[in-house]
Scaffold this active site. Sequence first.
Site, PDB file in Angstrom:
ATOM      1  N   ARG A   1       0.837  -1.214   0.000  1.00 49.02           N
ATOM      2  CA  ARG A   1       0.000   0.000   0.000  1.00 49.02           C
ATOM      3  C   ARG A   1       0.866   1.256   0.000  1.00 49.02           C
ATOM      4  O   ARG A   1       0.459   2.313  -0.476  1.00 49.02           O
ATOM      5  CB  ARG A   1      -0.962  -0.012   1.210  1.00 49.02           C
ATOM      6  CG  ARG A   1      -1.816   1.245   1.312  1.00 49.02           C
ATOM      7  CD  ARG A   1      -3.070   1.057   2.159  1.00 49.02           C
ATOM      8  NE  ARG A   1      -2.828   0.459   3.450  1.00 49.02           N
ATOM      9  CZ  ARG A   1      -2.298   1.088   4.514  1.00 49.02           C
ATOM     10  NH1 ARG A   1      -1.975   2.356   4.430  1.00 49.02           N
ATOM     11  NH2 ARG A   1      -2.113   0.435   5.653  1.00 49.02           N
TER      12      ARG A   1
ATOM     13  N   TYR B   1     -16.445  14.456 -16.129  1.00 49.40           N
ATOM     14  CA  TYR B   1     -16.936  13.115 -15.801  1.00 49.40           C
ATOM     15  C   TYR B   1     -17.838  13.205 -14.552  1.00 49.40           C
ATOM     16  O   TYR B   1     -17.421  13.747 -13.520  1.00 49.40           O
ATOM     17  CB  TYR B   1     -15.750  12.175 -15.580  1.00 49.40           C
ATOM     18  CG  TYR B   1     -16.186  10.791 -15.177  1.00 49.40           C
ATOM     19  CD1 TYR B   1     -17.069  10.057 -15.978  1.00 49.40           C
ATOM     20  CD2 TYR B   1     -15.750  10.219 -13.994  1.00 49.40           C
ATOM     21  CE1 TYR B   1     -17.494   8.801 -15.594  1.00 49.40           C
ATOM     22  CE2 TYR B   1     -16.167   8.952 -13.619  1.00 49.40           C
ATOM     23  CZ  TYR B   1     -17.043   8.250 -14.427  1.00 49.40           C
ATOM     24  OH  TYR B   1     -17.465   7.003 -14.050  1.00 49.40           O
TER      25      TYR B   1
ATOM     26  N   ASP C   1      -7.519  17.025 -15.259  1.00 47.21           N
ATOM     27  CA  ASP C   1      -7.757  15.633 -15.629  1.00 47.21           C
ATOM     28  C   ASP C   1      -7.423  15.515 -17.120  1.00 47.21           C
ATOM     29  O   ASP C   1      -8.114  16.061 -17.969  1.00 47.21           O
ATOM     30  CB  ASP C   1      -9.229  15.283 -15.346  1.00 47.21           C
ATOM     31  CG  ASP C   1      -9.546  13.821 -15.639  1.00 47.21           C
ATOM     32  OD1 ASP C   1      -8.863  13.232 -16.502  1.00 47.21           O
ATOM     33  OD2 ASP C   1     -10.486  13.282 -15.036  1.00 47.21           O
TER      34      ASP C   1
ATOM     35  N   LYS D   1      -8.500   4.262 -19.353  1.00 44.82           N
ATOM     36  CA  LYS D   1      -8.794   4.687 -20.729  1.00 44.82           C
ATOM     37  C   LYS D   1      -7.568   4.503 -21.620  1.00 44.82           C
ATOM     38  O   LYS D   1      -7.073   3.407 -21.738  1.00 44.82           O
ATOM     39  CB  LYS D   1      -9.304   6.128 -20.721  1.00 44.82           C
ATOM     40  CG  LYS D   1     -10.272   6.449 -19.577  1.00 44.82           C
ATOM     41  CD  LYS D   1     -11.515   5.585 -19.610  1.00 44.82           C
ATOM     42  CE  LYS D   1     -12.442   5.943 -18.460  1.00 44.82           C
ATOM     43  NZ  LYS D   1     -13.287   4.849 -18.049  1.00 44.82           N
TER      44      LYS D   1
HETATM   45  N1  LCS Z   1     -11.885  11.115 -15.341  1.00 46.40           N
HETATM   46  C1  LCS Z   1     -12.438  10.976 -16.560  1.00 46.40           C
HETATM   47  C2  LCS Z   1     -12.257  12.054 -17.578  1.00 46.40           C
HETATM   48  C3  LCS Z   1     -13.174   9.834 -16.861  1.00 46.40           C
HETATM   49  O1  LCS Z   1     -13.699   9.731 -18.086  1.00 46.40           O
HETATM   50  C4  LCS Z   1     -13.336   8.835 -15.860  1.00 46.40           C
HETATM   51  C5  LCS Z   1     -14.148   7.614 -16.118  1.00 46.40           C
HETATM   52  C6  LCS Z   1     -12.749   9.031 -14.608  1.00 46.40           C
HETATM   53  C7  LCS Z   1     -12.024  10.178 -14.381  1.00 46.40           C
HETATM   54  C8  LCS Z   1     -12.853   7.999 -13.513  1.00 46.40           C
HETATM   55  O2  LCS Z   1     -12.032   6.923 -13.837  1.00 46.40           O
HETATM   56  P1  LCS Z   1     -12.267   5.395 -13.372  1.00 46.40           P
HETATM   57  O3  LCS Z   1     -12.395   5.408 -11.901  1.00 46.40           O
HETATM   58  O4  LCS Z   1     -13.502   4.914 -14.037  1.00 46.40           O
HETATM   59  O5  LCS Z   1     -11.015   4.726 -13.840  1.00 46.40           O
HETATM   60  N2  LCS Z   1     -14.959   7.705 -17.252  1.00 46.40           N
HETATM   61  C9  LCS Z   1     -15.874   6.857 -17.621  1.00 46.40           C
HETATM   62  C10 LCS Z   1     -16.728   7.071 -18.709  1.00 46.40           C
HETATM   63  O6  LCS Z   1     -16.785   8.080 -19.410  1.00 46.40           O
HETATM   64  N3  LCS Z   1     -17.483   6.018 -18.860  1.00 46.40           N
HETATM   65  O7  LCS Z   1     -17.281   5.073 -17.886  1.00 46.40           O
HETATM   66  C11 LCS Z   1     -16.229   5.542 -17.024  1.00 46.40           C
END
Ligand code: LCS
Length: 393
Positions: A58, A111, A183, A208
Amino acid sequence: MDTKNLGFNSKLIHSGQFHDEFGSATVPIYQTSTFSFKSADHGAACFAGEEDGYIYTRLGNPTINALEDAVADLEGGYRGVATSSGMGAVTAVYFGMLGAGMHMVGHNAMYGPSRMVMETLFKKFGTESTWVDATDAQNVLDAIQDNTKLIYLETPANPTMGITDLEAIVKIAHEKNIPVCVDNTFCSPYLQQPFDFGVDIVLHSMTKFINGHADIVAGMVITKTEKYYSEIRGAMMNIGSNMDPHQAYMVNRGLKTLAIRIERAQESAQKIAYYLENHPKIEWVKYPGLKSHPQYELAQKQMKGPGSMISFELKGGFTAGKTLMDNVQLALLAVSLGGVETLIQHPASMTHSKIPKKSREEAHITDGLVRFAVGIEDVEDIIADLDQALVLI
Ligand code: LCS
């Protein structure tokens, strides 16, 4: 190896990587929760920070640290903090930078959960936030209060594709000693390097583009300098939103092909955006590579390419969009993005459904908006798939 003078593609292969005593070509998976000390004195010295050494996964692990070093190098930052998910990265920044009685300003279209976690959970603990259309920097300036401790942006924003002028906002924020976090998920460091514009903190959902294969959920925060690093790492370590070594291995594997995946998807996205823009059943298309995008000039300056995310609205609004989503065959009807497969989804009922309708409308996340994440299939097949579904509307 010293990667300082290497080009981006070479850095993708070599940054942060090390080879074990057997000469392994890749960074091994150190699938261990804990590390034994050489002696009681060594253990005490590791805990006191007087000697280098791994203690507990961790807190740090060689496989995870290799990935942190790689992404930090690609972004041109100081060090990275790997997290279990993109939301783990977002909340590590919020926990590290904010507290009761503090305030942040965020872009109103981003998001959904990145906004909702602030407006619900963090609000419960006394942190306030204001959400404005940051594509106009004046709105950010107007929202700053005496207790504002963070400006939080996402550009291009999910799902509106709105682009924020990083240089302009950094200037406003730094005059008031407020750090700026971006972000960078939609671009990855291949298409945009926010530190070049003076940004202080960059984060990614590595679920992504960086991992790129729709098989891992992961995140990363990178700070530009030593400032803010320990607060954010400390938050991540104590909350326990750390990455797992196997997860780190997988992301490190996906990372190496980031540039060629993005180049391929981006080339297709430009063609698909033209196709959609000229289709009689489409009301509008938002893609940074189209001259019709409201911040086209800014995208040219700030991004190395327009990427592979497209938003559009059909004439006939949501009902038409639903017919399209129900009838595509090659594109998967699924949330997420940045993988090798093409995905289609409806933000108002899926990724952004928890944002109240009024706030969604203010942020231009209309009920008819469809989000299209272009993969690396043959572009002719993607267009043929859209074509056969659009006929049915
Ligand atoms: N930031 C952005 C720009 C994102 O598109 C997402 C997830 C996150 C943070 C959060 O990331 P995660 O915890 O899912 O790895 N975006 C998503 C979307 O557009 N569709 O499903 C998840």
